[in-house]
Design a protein around this motif. Structure first.
Motif, PDB file in Angstrom:
ATOM      1  N   GLN A  20       0.814  -1.225   0.000  1.00 58.33           N
ATOM      2  CA  GLN A  20       0.000   0.000   0.000  1.00 58.33           C
ATOM      3  C   GLN A  20       0.846   1.273   0.000  1.00 58.33           C
ATOM      4  OE1 GLN A  20      -2.530  -0.778   3.456  1.00 58.33           O
ATOM      5  NE2 GLN A  20      -4.286  -1.032   2.101  1.00 58.33           N
ATOM      6  N   ILE A  21       2.099   1.172   0.458  1.00 63.10           N
ATOM      7  CA  ILE A  21       2.970   2.350   0.529  1.00 63.10           C
ATOM      8  C   ILE A  21       3.432   2.788  -0.861  1.00 63.10           C
ATOM      9  CG2 ILE A  21       5.232   1.203   0.808  1.00 63.10           C
ATOM     10  CD1 ILE A  21       3.985   4.154   2.941  1.00 63.10           C
ATOM     11  N   ALA A  22       3.139   1.986  -1.900  1.00 67.55           N
ATOM     12  CA  ALA A  22       3.528   2.346  -3.274  1.00 67.55           C
ATOM     13  C   ALA A  22       3.066   3.764  -3.620  1.00 67.55           C
ATOM     14  CB  ALA A  22       2.948   1.344  -4.264  1.00 67.55           C
ATOM     15  N   GLY A  23       1.909   4.171  -3.083  1.00 69.86           N
ATOM     16  CA  GLY A  23       1.370   5.495  -3.367  1.00 69.86           C
ATOM     17  C   GLY A  23       2.300   6.635  -2.983  1.00 69.86           C
ATOM     18  N   MET A  24       3.239   6.348  -2.093  1.00 68.15           N
ATOM     19  CA  MET A  24       4.184   7.387  -1.626  1.00 68.15           C
ATOM     20  C   MET A  24       5.488   7.394  -2.442  1.00 68.15           C
ATOM     21  SD  MET A  24       5.594   7.658   2.262  1.00 68.15           S
ATOM     22  CE  MET A  24       7.021   6.655   1.877  1.00 68.15           C
ATOM     23  N   ILE A  25       5.685   6.364  -3.254  1.00 65.98           N
ATOM     24  CA  ILE A  25       6.976   6.202  -3.946  1.00 65.98           C
ATOM     25  C   ILE A  25       6.886   6.845  -5.324  1.00 65.98           C
ATOM     26  CG2 ILE A  25       8.634   4.496  -4.841  1.00 65.98           C
ATOM     27  CD1 ILE A  25       7.570   2.605  -2.553  1.00 65.98           C
ATOM     28  N   THR A  26       7.757   7.805  -5.578  1.00 63.55           N
ATOM     29  CA  THR A  26       7.623   8.577  -6.822  1.00 63.55           C
ATOM     30  C   THR A  26       8.897   8.577  -7.666  1.00 63.55           C
ATOM     31  OG1 THR A  26       8.240  10.554  -5.585  1.00 63.55           O
ATOM     32  CG2 THR A  26       5.882  10.157  -5.868  1.00 63.55           C
ATOM     33  N   ASP A  27       9.923   7.856  -7.237  1.00 64.72           N
ATOM     34  CA  ASP A  27      11.151   7.852  -8.047  1.00 64.72           C
ATOM     35  C   ASP A  27      11.857   6.502  -7.972  1.00 64.72           C
ATOM     36  OD1 ASP A  27      11.999   7.962  -5.440  1.00 64.72           O
ATOM     37  OD2 ASP A  27      13.220   9.762  -5.663  1.00 64.72           O
ATOM     38  N   ILE A  28      12.684   6.281  -9.001  1.00 66.50           N
ATOM     39  CA  ILE A  28      13.520   5.079  -9.007  1.00 66.50           C
ATOM     40  C   ILE A  28      14.930   5.562  -8.717  1.00 66.50           C
ATOM     41  CG2 ILE A  28      14.494   3.270 -10.496  1.00 66.50           C
ATOM     42  CD1 ILE A  28      11.761   3.279 -11.963  1.00 66.50           C
ATOM     43  N   LYS A  29      15.554   5.020  -7.692  1.00 63.97           N
ATOM     44  CA  LYS A  29      16.919   5.448  -7.385  1.00 63.97           C
ATOM     45  C   LYS A  29      17.766   4.252  -6.976  1.00 63.97           C
ATOM     46  CE  LYS A  29      15.251   7.320  -2.964  1.00 63.97           C
ATOM     47  NZ  LYS A  29      15.047   8.517  -2.160  1.00 63.97           N
ATOM     48  N   SER A  30      19.049   4.501  -6.752  1.00 61.83           N
ATOM     49  CA  SER A  30      19.935   3.387  -6.423  1.00 61.83           C
ATOM     50  C   SER A  30      19.635   2.899  -5.007  1.00 61.83           C
ATOM     51  CB  SER A  30      21.395   3.819  -6.518  1.00 61.83           C
ATOM     52  OG  SER A  30      21.701   4.698  -5.457  1.00 61.83           O
ATOM     53  N   VAL A  31      19.966   1.648  -4.758  1.00 64.33           N
ATOM     54  CA  VAL A  31      19.793   1.063  -3.428  1.00 64.33           C
ATOM     55  C   VAL A  31      20.593   1.867  -2.398  1.00 64.33           C
ATOM     56  CG1 VAL A  31      20.484  -0.950  -2.068  1.00 64.33           C
ATOM     57  CG2 VAL A  31      19.198  -1.259  -4.200  1.00 64.33           C
ATOM     58  N   GLU A  32      21.806   2.264  -2.765  1.00 68.18           N
ATOM     59  CA  GLU A  32      22.637   3.066  -1.859  1.00 68.18           C
ATOM     60  C   GLU A  32      21.895   4.362  -1.474  1.00 68.18           C
ATOM     61  OE1 GLU A  32      25.623   2.519  -0.493  1.00 68.18           O
ATOM     62  OE2 GLU A  32      26.093   4.552   0.218  1.00 68.18           O
ATOM     63  N   ASP A  33      21.307   5.048  -2.460  1.00 70.04           N
ATOM     64  CA  ASP A  33      20.569   6.289  -2.173  1.00 70.04           C
ATOM     65  C   ASP A  33      19.323   6.012  -1.318  1.00 70.04           C
ATOM     66  OD1 ASP A  33      22.413   7.796  -3.461  1.00 70.04           O
ATOM     67  OD2 ASP A  33      21.200   8.172  -5.261  1.00 70.04           O
ATOM     68  N   ILE A  34      18.630   4.914  -1.611  1.00 74.22           N
ATOM     69  CA  ILE A  34      17.433   4.592  -0.811  1.00 74.22           C
ATOM     70  C   ILE A  34      17.837   4.441   0.659  1.00 74.22           C
ATOM     71  CG2 ILE A  34      15.698   2.794  -0.316  1.00 74.22           C
ATOM     72  CD1 ILE A  34      15.616   2.268  -3.393  1.00 74.22           C
ATOM     73  N   ILE A  35      18.889   3.668   0.902  1.00 75.64           N
ATOM     74  CA  ILE A  35      19.295   3.405   2.295  1.00 75.64           C
ATOM     75  C   ILE A  35      19.853   4.669   2.944  1.00 75.64           C
ATOM     76  CG2 ILE A  35      20.919   2.098   3.748  1.00 75.64           C
ATOM     77  CD1 ILE A  35      20.309  -0.353   2.089  1.00 75.64           C
TER      78      ILE A  35
END
Ligand code: TUI
Length: 313
Positions: free
Chosen positions: A280-295
């Motif tokens: 359900q949290i997909a609605g908050m995700i608006t970009d694709i970024k690297s795993v390093e940046d996500i963490i």
């Protein structure tokens, strides 16, 4: 946060586990997460044992950090894949969609850390008695196979019921979610959907774009009638599924309709007729970024969230 017993137990820098999602959590994603300081986890799903062995060996070639394998207990190959993780001495095993009780002694014997995913207090308590190392408590916000209780209600109840570390899962994708999970008593988090929308994840671009396009109410739970509830994106497949359910189709016919549909969505990019398992949290995700940046974005955002709390309380 980073001094949690969980980090010492698993030998990781940050208490962030990546969900072991079938068809999307391959060696590429698992190695990237482990290299970035979290715990990367290969999703065995329905993988045949030889394919899993090759994914494990690829992961070992891509990282010298600790990693895990998630074993889906409804897999037709469950016994064989258990033997593969034992042969390959995989350091961390998570399990999903069932009770792993009978497999725990063999995994503990080779020194693997065993961390089942549960959706209820009763199973958490039962599994603690079998000597598991920690519990992943997964709320119904998650994508894929789900239980019935929300993360907000499930985490504190499991934290109160067991002594071992609890890892929160379901609806967590940024620093706010991590701080909230810690406030409920979790020592760590497991994140799924946010890691699918990463550069390293091998999921088809259409699958990742479906996450970016999703809104808060874009997912539903199918399979309640068959006893296998699965949260997916609402699409043509789910409409067909519900039409068959209303027409009185048997559980077998419904299972048949769902078979193989995750692969066609995740690998072939058929997000209309495939099964797009996202939380359900997909609605908050608006970009694709690297795993390093996500963490790093999550970790660096935590102090601000914590200090901001004092403005409200
Ligand atoms: O396992 C998951 N999520 C998954 S597995 C999966 S693969 C799949 N492919 C095609 C169709 C269906 C699934 C996709 N997503 N999450 C972990 C999880 N486990 N969530 C909830 C549970 C759970 C539920 C009931 C664990 C145990 C349980 O009860 C077992 C018992 O005996 O009490």
């Amino acid at each position: 946060m980073f001094k949690s017993k969980l980090c010492q137990l698993l030998n990781i820098k940050y208490p962030i586990l990546q969900g072991g999602m079938a068809w999307v959590a391959t060696s590429e994603l698992a190695a990237a997460v482990s290299n970035a300081g979290g715990l990367g986890i290969i999703g065995a799903g329905h993988m045949p044992p030889d394919v899993l062995r090759s994914e494990i060996q690829k992961t070992k070639a891509l990282t010298n950090k600790v990693f895990g394998v998630n074993i889906m207990l409804m897999s037709p190959f469950v016994k064989e894949v258990m033997q593969v993780v034992i042969d390959e001495r995989v350091p961390v095993i998570t399990t999903g969609a069932g009770n792993p009780g009978e497999y725990i002694p063999a995994l503990k014997e080779i020194g693997s850390k065993v961390i089942p995913v549960v959706a209820s207090v009763a199973l958490a308590k039962r599994l603690e008695r079998t000597g598991v190392d920690a519990i992943i408590a997964e709320g119904q916000e998650s994508g894929g196979h789900v239980g019935e209780i929300s993360t907000m209600s499930l985490i504190p109840q499991i934290v109160d019921a067991v002594e071992i570390p609890v890892i929160a899962a379901g609806g967590i994708a940024d620093s706010r979610g991590v701080v909230a999970a810690m406030a409920l008593g979790a020592q760590g988090v497991q994140i799924g959907t946010r890691f699918v929308a990463s550069l390293e994840c091998i999921a088809h671009a259409n699958y990742k774009n479906a996450i970016l396009k999703a809104k808060d109410r874009s997912t539903i739970v199918t399979g309640i009638a068959t006893g296998h509830p699965v949260r997916v994106l609402t699409n043509k497949f789910t409409r067909e599924y519900h039409a068959m359910e209303k027409n009185g189709s048997s559980p077998e016919e419904l299972e048949q309709l769902g078979a193989g549909k995750l692969r066609i969505a995740a690998r072939e990019g058929d997000v209309d007729y495939g099964s797009v398992m996202i939380g359900q949290i997909a609605g908050m995700i608006t970009d694709i970024k690297s795993v390093e940046d996500i963490i790093q974005d999550i970790v660096k955002g935590i102090p601000n969230i914590v200090s901001g709390l004092s403005e409200n309380v």
